[in-house]
Design an enzyme around this catalytic site. Structure first.
Site, PDB file in Angstrom:
ATOM      1  N   SER A   1       1.002  -1.207  -0.047  1.00 33.60           N
ATOM      2  CA  SER A   1      -0.015   0.000   0.138  1.00 33.60           C
ATOM      3  C   SER A   1       0.988   1.235   0.088  1.00 33.60           C
ATOM      4  O   SER A   1       1.970   1.075   0.246  1.00 33.60           O
ATOM      5  CB  SER A   1      -0.749  -0.127   1.411  1.00 33.60           C
ATOM      6  OG  SER A   1      -1.418   1.333   1.615  1.00 33.60           O
TER       7      SER A   1
ATOM      8  N   TYR B   1      -1.865  -1.286  10.497  1.00 32.11           N
ATOM      9  CA  TYR B   1      -1.891  -1.673   8.859  1.00 32.11           C
ATOM     10  C   TYR B   1      -0.695  -0.953   8.332  1.00 32.11           C
ATOM     11  O   TYR B   1       0.042  -1.830   7.627  1.00 32.11           O
ATOM     12  CB  TYR B   1      -3.129  -0.544   8.545  1.00 32.11           C
ATOM     13  CG  TYR B   1      -3.316  -0.963   6.847  1.00 32.11           C
ATOM     14  CD1 TYR B   1      -3.895  -2.087   6.444  1.00 32.11           C
ATOM     15  CD2 TYR B   1      -3.005   0.320   6.147  1.00 32.11           C
ATOM     16  CE1 TYR B   1      -4.198  -2.130   5.078  1.00 32.11           C
ATOM     17  CE2 TYR B   1      -2.998   0.037   4.693  1.00 32.11           C
ATOM     18  CZ  TYR B   1      -3.749  -1.088   4.290  1.00 32.11           C
ATOM     19  OH  TYR B   1      -3.944  -1.013   2.944  1.00 32.11           O
TER      20      TYR B   1
HETATM   21  N1  LIG Z   1      -8.866  -0.069  -0.589  1.00 30.12           N
HETATM   22  C1  LIG Z   1      -7.698   0.787  -0.622  1.00 30.12           C
HETATM   23  O1  LIG Z   1      -7.932   1.876  -0.753  1.00 30.12           O
HETATM   24  C2  LIG Z   1      -6.373   0.033  -0.452  1.00 30.12           C
HETATM   25  C3  LIG Z   1      -5.414   0.880  -0.839  1.00 30.12           C
HETATM   26  C4  LIG Z   1      -3.970   0.187  -1.035  1.00 30.12           C
HETATM   27  C5  LIG Z   1      -3.739  -0.914  -0.486  1.00 30.12           C
HETATM   28  N2  LIG Z   1      -4.864  -1.889  -0.149  1.00 30.12           N
HETATM   29  C6  LIG Z   1      -4.777  -3.308  -0.217  1.00 30.12           C
HETATM   30  O2  LIG Z   1      -5.418  -4.019  -1.215  1.00 30.12           O
HETATM   31  C7  LIG Z   1      -5.729  -5.363  -0.680  1.00 30.12           C
HETATM   32  C8  LIG Z   1      -7.548  -5.317  -0.869  1.00 30.12           C
HETATM   33  O3  LIG Z   1      -7.973  -4.289  -0.312  1.00 30.12           O
HETATM   34  P1  LIG Z   1      -9.623  -3.881  -0.502  1.00 30.12           P
HETATM   35  O4  LIG Z   1      -9.865  -2.499  -0.089  1.00 30.12           O
HETATM   36  O5  LIG Z   1     -10.151  -4.361  -1.727  1.00 30.12           O
HETATM   37  O6  LIG Z   1     -10.278  -4.731   0.554  1.00 30.12           O
HETATM   38  P2  LIG Z   1     -11.668  -5.621   0.734  1.00 30.12           P
HETATM   39  O7  LIG Z   1     -12.060  -5.487   2.396  1.00 30.12           O
HETATM   40  O8  LIG Z   1     -12.487  -4.742  -0.159  1.00 30.12           O
HETATM   41  O9  LIG Z   1     -11.474  -6.890   0.200  1.00 30.12           O
HETATM   42  C9  LIG Z   1     -10.567  -7.865   1.088  1.00 30.12           C
HETATM   43  C10 LIG Z   1     -11.028  -9.240   0.736  1.00 30.12           C
HETATM   44  O10 LIG Z   1     -10.019  -9.916   1.241  1.00 30.12           O
HETATM   45  C11 LIG Z   1     -10.682 -10.999   1.969  1.00 30.12           C
HETATM   46  N3  LIG Z   1     -10.204 -11.533   3.214  1.00 30.12           N
HETATM   47  C12 LIG Z   1      -9.863 -10.883   4.231  1.00 30.12           C
HETATM   48  N4  LIG Z   1      -9.377 -11.749   5.166  1.00 30.12           N
HETATM   49  C13 LIG Z   1      -9.217 -12.737   4.498  1.00 30.12           C
HETATM   50  C14 LIG Z   1      -8.643 -14.231   5.079  1.00 30.12           C
HETATM   51  N5  LIG Z   1      -8.268 -14.343   6.172  1.00 30.12           N
HETATM   52  N6  LIG Z   1      -8.533 -15.032   4.074  1.00 30.12           N
HETATM   53  C15 LIG Z   1      -8.911 -15.029   2.854  1.00 30.12           C
HETATM   54  N7  LIG Z   1      -9.526 -13.705   2.356  1.00 30.12           N
HETATM   55  C16 LIG Z   1      -9.389 -12.873   3.392  1.00 30.12           C
HETATM   56  C17 LIG Z   1     -12.154 -10.343   2.320  1.00 30.12           C
HETATM   57  O11 LIG Z   1     -12.976 -11.611   2.317  1.00 30.12           O
HETATM   58  C18 LIG Z   1     -12.335  -9.509   1.168  1.00 30.12           C
HETATM   59  O12 LIG Z   1     -12.960 -10.190  -0.152  1.00 30.12           O
HETATM   60  C19 LIG Z   1      -5.580  -5.466   0.710  1.00 30.12           C
HETATM   61  O13 LIG Z   1      -4.195  -5.938   0.745  1.00 30.12           O
HETATM   62  C20 LIG Z   1      -5.102  -3.874   1.203  1.00 30.12           C
HETATM   63  O14 LIG Z   1      -4.571  -3.472   2.109  1.00 30.12           O
HETATM   64  C21 LIG Z   1      -6.081  -1.280  -0.431  1.00 30.12           C
END
Ligand SMILES: NC(=O)c1ccc[n+]([C@@H]2O[C@H](COP(=O)([O-])OP(=O)(O)OC[C@H]3O[C@@H](n4cnc5c(N)ncnc54)[C@H](O)[C@@H]3O)[C@@H](O)[C@H]2O)c1
Length: 290
Positions: A165, A178
């Site tokens: 991230s 985080y």
């Molecule tokens: N949303 C943002 O702005 C952002 C920015 C930078 C990085 N990220 C990273 O991108 C990735 C996805 O984020 P997002 O915002 O799409 O999140 P989200 O919450 O929309 O989706 C996350 C998914 O991971 C699954 N998950 C959670 N714990 C799990 C586990 N123990 N085993 C299997 N699946 C599991 C959930 O069921 C969900 O479908 C993450 O690593 C997050 O840190 C997100």
């Protein structure tokens, strides 16, 4: 399937891949946490590029819906990335059904923000378990399968891309669990890159900015926009749109990050043949490397 059989199958079926048309044609890709959000969007983009994609998530019903929406060259697998048996089974099922694994996108991640004084150990453990330990487990078995494939065909190369991230590149106020985990996975990426280089496995991290259109930010009930509006975190904001504009204005390119932006960075990681162990920002200019 036990580990020995799993690796034997991966070796035997190294060239046994489904055909597609696109830049990832013939590649089997696992995307963890692909039932929604970034993971879902990334899986859809990589599928469009011809990959066979495994929608791996603990939300199995939602994962199945995503896989069914994609049709051919897609399957849902239930996984909890914090559970080693479950992770091993994910690889066993993938190898059995599709012959191997060419790319892991270790995307599953969670966020629990909070101030230091009141932050609880159980929240620290929860975030660390999914984001850091879960990434380690997914990489451990991906590497085992890829190393077996590399033994069978030393000319073949494979990729692991870890979802960090922009909070893995600079600290995040009241969001340290985080940020710490996202800094941590860059350390994993660099270290695995050194260890796995000789097996033809590149390991890189991608560091996206905020996915403002995704459920984490935009969910009308639980999203960060409504939360920040209610808590007054953004001074002067009267509507959800005001909060959104506040975050967009932090980005030189004036918009949030989209799955296609991250997919392009992942395609770069896969297609280039002379770089490993890097953490690539995908932030519209919000975070710049030295
Ligand atoms: N949303 C943002 O702005 C952002 C920015 C930078 C990085 N990220 C990273 O991108 C990735 C996805 O984020 P997002 O915002 O799409 O999140 P989200 O919450 O929309 O989706 C996350 C998914 O991971 C699954 N998950 C959670 N714990 C799990 C586990 N123990 N085993 C299997 N699946 C599991 C959930 O069921 C969900 O479908 C993450 O690593 C997050 O840190 C997100």
């Amino acid at each position: 399937m036990d580990m020995e059989k799993l690796l034997k199958t991966a070796k035997e079926r190294i060239h046994d891949r489904l055909d597609g048309v696109g830049r990832l044609s013939g590649k089997v890709v696992i995307v963890t946490g692909a039932a929604q959000g970034f993971g879902r969007g990334i899986a859809e983009e990589l599928h469009r590029e011809g990959a066979t994609v495994i929608i791996a998530d603990m939300q199995f019903a939602a994962a199945k819906e995503v896989a069914e929406g994609l049709g051919e060259r897609a399957a849902a697998i239930r996984v909890d990335v914090t559970d080693e048996d479950s992770v091993r089974e994910m690889y066993a099922e993938t190898v059995e059904r599709f012959g191997g694994v060419d790319l892991l996108v270790a995307n599953a991640g969670v966020l629990r923000a909070g101030a230091l004084a009141s932050y609880e150990k159980k929240d620290m453990e929860f975030v660390t378990n999914v984001n850091y330990i879960g990434t380690f487990l997914c990489c451990k078995y991906a590497a085992a399968v890829m190393q077996a494939q590399h033994e069978a065909d030393p000319s073949a190369t494979f990729d692991i891309v870890i979802m960090s991230s922009k909070s893995g590149l600079e600290g995040s106020n009241r969001n340290f669990a985080y940020a710490g985990s996202k800094f941590g996975v860059i350390g994993l990426a660099q270290s695995f890159a050194l260890e796995l280089c000789s097996s033809g496995i590149k390991v890189n991290a991608v560091c996206p900015g905020n996915y403002l259109d995704g459920p984490l930010w935009s969910d009308p009930e639980t999203g960060l926009f409504v939360q920040y509006l209610r808590s007054g975190k953004v001074p002067g904001a009267k509507t959800v749109d005001d909060v959104r504009r506040h975050y967009e204005a932090k980005v030189p390119m004036n918009r949030g990050c989209l799955p296609i932006d991250v997919a392009r960075a992942i395609l770069y990681c896969v297609e280039q043949k002379y770089e490993t162990g890097q953490a690539i920002p995908v932030t519209g200019g919000q975070v710049m490397l030295n």
